[in-house]
Design a protein around this motif. Sequence first.
Motif, mmCIF file in Angstrom:
data_model
loop_
_atom_site.group_PDB
_atom_site.id
_atom_site.type_symbol
_atom_site.label_atom_id
_atom_site.label_comp_id
_atom_site.label_asym_id
_atom_site.label_seq_id
_atom_site.Cartn_x
_atom_site.Cartn_y
_atom_site.Cartn_z
ATOM 1 N N CYS A 46 34.367 55.525 44.868
ATOM 2 C CA CYS A 46 35.799 55.834 44.845
ATOM 3 C C CYS A 46 36.334 55.829 46.273
ATOM 4 N N SER A 127 43.131 53.543 42.985
ATOM 5 C CA SER A 127 42.888 52.634 41.863
ATOM 6 C C SER A 127 42.044 51.443 42.280
ATOM 7 N N ILE A 128 41.486 51.478 43.476
ATOM 8 C CA ILE A 128 40.679 50.360 43.959
ATOM 9 C C ILE A 128 39.325 50.891 44.382
ATOM 10 N N PRO A 129 38.391 51.043 43.492
ATOM 11 C CA PRO A 129 38.511 50.854 42.034
ATOM 12 C C PRO A 129 39.035 52.114 41.354
ATOM 13 N N VAL A 132 34.289 54.018 38.739
ATOM 14 C CA VAL A 132 32.974 53.633 39.280
ATOM 15 C C VAL A 132 31.906 54.291 38.416
ATOM 16 N N TRP A 174 42.963 43.350 34.987
ATOM 17 C CA TRP A 174 41.857 44.241 34.627
ATOM 18 C C TRP A 174 42.197 45.135 33.450
ATOM 19 N N TYR A 350 38.443 45.665 32.338
ATOM 20 C CA TYR A 350 38.159 45.385 33.749
ATOM 21 C C TYR A 350 36.751 44.817 33.938
ATOM 22 N N TRP A 657 37.067 41.826 40.450
ATOM 23 C CA TRP A 657 36.710 43.243 40.416
ATOM 24 C C TRP A 657 35.464 43.528 41.250
ATOM 25 N N LYS A 658 34.404 42.764 41.012
ATOM 26 C CA LYS A 658 33.122 43.068 41.647
ATOM 27 C C LYS A 658 33.007 42.471 43.049
ATOM 28 N N VAL A 661 37.349 44.566 44.489
ATOM 29 C CA VAL A 661 37.782 45.903 44.096
ATOM 30 C C VAL A 661 36.635 46.896 44.147
ATOM 31 N N ASP A 662 35.526 46.553 43.507
ATOM 32 C CA ASP A 662 34.358 47.436 43.482
ATOM 33 C C ASP A 662 33.129 46.598 43.827
#
Length: 788
Positions: A46, A127-129, A132, A174, A350, A657-658, A661-662
């Motif tokens: 986070c 929100s990014i991400p 988790v 997402w 997402y 996303w991967k 973002v995360d």
Amino acid sequence: MDNTIGNDSKPWDKDHIQLFHRINSDQFDGDKSHKPASGKGYDCGCRSPKSDFSPAGITSSLASALVGVVFDALLALIPVVGPALLALKETVLTVLHAEGGPDFEKALGELLAREGEGFLFGNFLRSIPAWVPVDRDGYGPKFNNPEGKEVEREVEGILTRSFQTSRDMPFFQWSHWYHWSFQVRPIDGYGYMLGEGNIRNQSERDKTDSPSDLEEATDINGLGRTTGNLLHSMECLIDVGAFSKPPGDLPPDPRDPKGFRGIPGIMFHPGWPFWPMTSDCFWATGRWVYACTHSTSLDKEGENAGLMPTQLNPCKAIAFASYEGFKFDENDKLVPAVRFLFFACRKGGYLNFGDKADTEEKEDTCSVKFNDKDYEFIVDLPEPPNAAGAWPIGHTPEFLLNTVVLRPHLLVKVEFAPFQVPQNLSDPLDPKRKISNPFLLDSSAFDQSVQPIIELLKPEAPGVVPNQVKVTIPLSKVDKSKDAYGVCISLGWSDGDGNLADRVKKVTVRFDNVRFLEKTGVLYFKICLNSRWFYAPLQVQSKIPIPLTGNPSDPHLIFFVPDDARIRITSHGMKRNGYGEFFEKSDPDRTLHVGGIFRVSIGELKKEVKEAIDHGSDVLQDANGRFLKIDYVNDLLNLGPDFVNDFLTGERKEVKWKTHVDPVNKKPVAAKDKGKIDTVNQETGSAVAREMFVLLPVILANLNEPLGMVEPVSSSTQPSTTFDSNPTPMAALIKKLKDGGQKQLVVELNSTAAHIEVAGDADMLAFNNRIAGPKDYGLKCVLTVESQ
């Protein structure tokens, strides 16, 4: 809810509430040895706007100039996001002007002058991400649990709330559509799923602590844990757009002048059997995550380090059941039945779920597999007919002992998703209107070949009729090419003498009207009666009552209810503002992109920077013809090739996303590097945060507004005994019908929903608990009860 059940059995529930139970689960904690999640979401990935946001150089000192003819020129100086903001400015202005909002430049300038860039963009980092996985070690693929990997988790309990959300974040690619929130109070065995961070944060306590008139409308974040007592529920989320077609891809709804398209999910389609509501028994499995947008503190380290609540998101599979009248082919009329529904979807929103044959994760999948295990449940049967009947046969008294004995015969009907949903069907609230098939996944995406295994369980006492079955869902057999699997199993008894049919009453329901007392505008109103959901988009201009059903005889408003069941009503909804309008765009219009300020390679960009400096220039022209300061460009170039390749050079890229973002492939932080700033990761998140601001005009507080909720007065297993309450026991209605010597009973139910508002900085819903406090709407419902 019976908290004494184990992992291999459950008692038969005479109240028909806990209709099923998951058994033989490797997640069930019978001896309570599992420790609850620590809540340390920052350790798992986070982000905090307090320490993870990287300012781009625009400060409040520039705010006074962010108006008039110089706005675009100054805005272009914001690295990474500036050119994108300019390119999308017209889209943002269109949304704002449609709602009559203030001038975009003026609003931006005022906000920057008050809070600065860190506030404007930094809050998006929460929100990014947004989610988790729990137990992840150092953001990487390793997990600090005994298995050393991400583990699928389950939860089971009673729903304290069930509704479609209205303020989801993030939207974009997402979240395909609004989530459905299942808020489940766990039974013993799954209590550890509630973590140490499942508590209200300070902003929520400030709004709701005494002497405030506000009270939480949900209990997903309570006061904390006490020994042997779980005070609140856990939220399970499912992206409705993952298996239902987003309204942006459907034809416009002629009833809505704002152009709402289609229906907000397959659960509102009359061809879908039923969908969970408050007070239902519920089970879910999926990805166990921290909700990063709900932190007790923005501090990442130290005594006041923030904690996050646990969720299941996305849910891989859910299970629920209904006790109702059902027509088996073998019976002439409807009889009491228990209907068990299991639904699983590979698409998660997402992130999706991988296939059991996958050896590596893909860009769009998590490590939880879709089809790698089976699930077993005990499901209650309805109360069987009276003791077996015996009839003598023969022509003379000498044959008294020559008899035939009839024993109860169990009836089973198995139906597969997408059930009876045709390509087009009449709207239950407007029979003249046709609804197009709302499935994002067509029928071919559902595996209908996998048969559930149903086994009668031997009763404890000999000679007693069985009252439970074991149901095995062999999800491991679902084909790799299929994205979803759903099955509804209806269980009841043969009714040779009609006694069971006599116990089922026909209940005709008319949602007579709704009168909104506070809000006007475009309102999306959702009602549920006994797990059947209905939807009405409304253009509200005054406090005049609005009829919701124009045809009381519509068969989709007729229910068949056993004499020992209950009638339950819930309702909720939202006022759609500009935020919702944006969310209703088709998916390509909501896809987030970043980077591409310069359309050249890293080498070419460095060469241009050097040439500009050699010529005495302190600015460099980007691909859109705008100028950025050389100092800013050099700072960005020094962040490293990962950042530069993704965000600064070449074409604009879709945010992954991967990757962006995360970043799950990020290596764990070495001990010697603890506390150091991860510059590349920080800049990546900051860039995405700025891009999110571009597409969401939240600076004008243009979010959707939730409507008040009508709910059963209690989720207790002890129903009310009055005939005009919510829930209403059928026994009380039938008694009143008999006492009056009537063939038909008409009962009017009136409910008032208290005004709902958002309390705190994490979208917690709260209502005014004063009796004379503000109300959102009043709902009038008329029930007609008679024999079938």
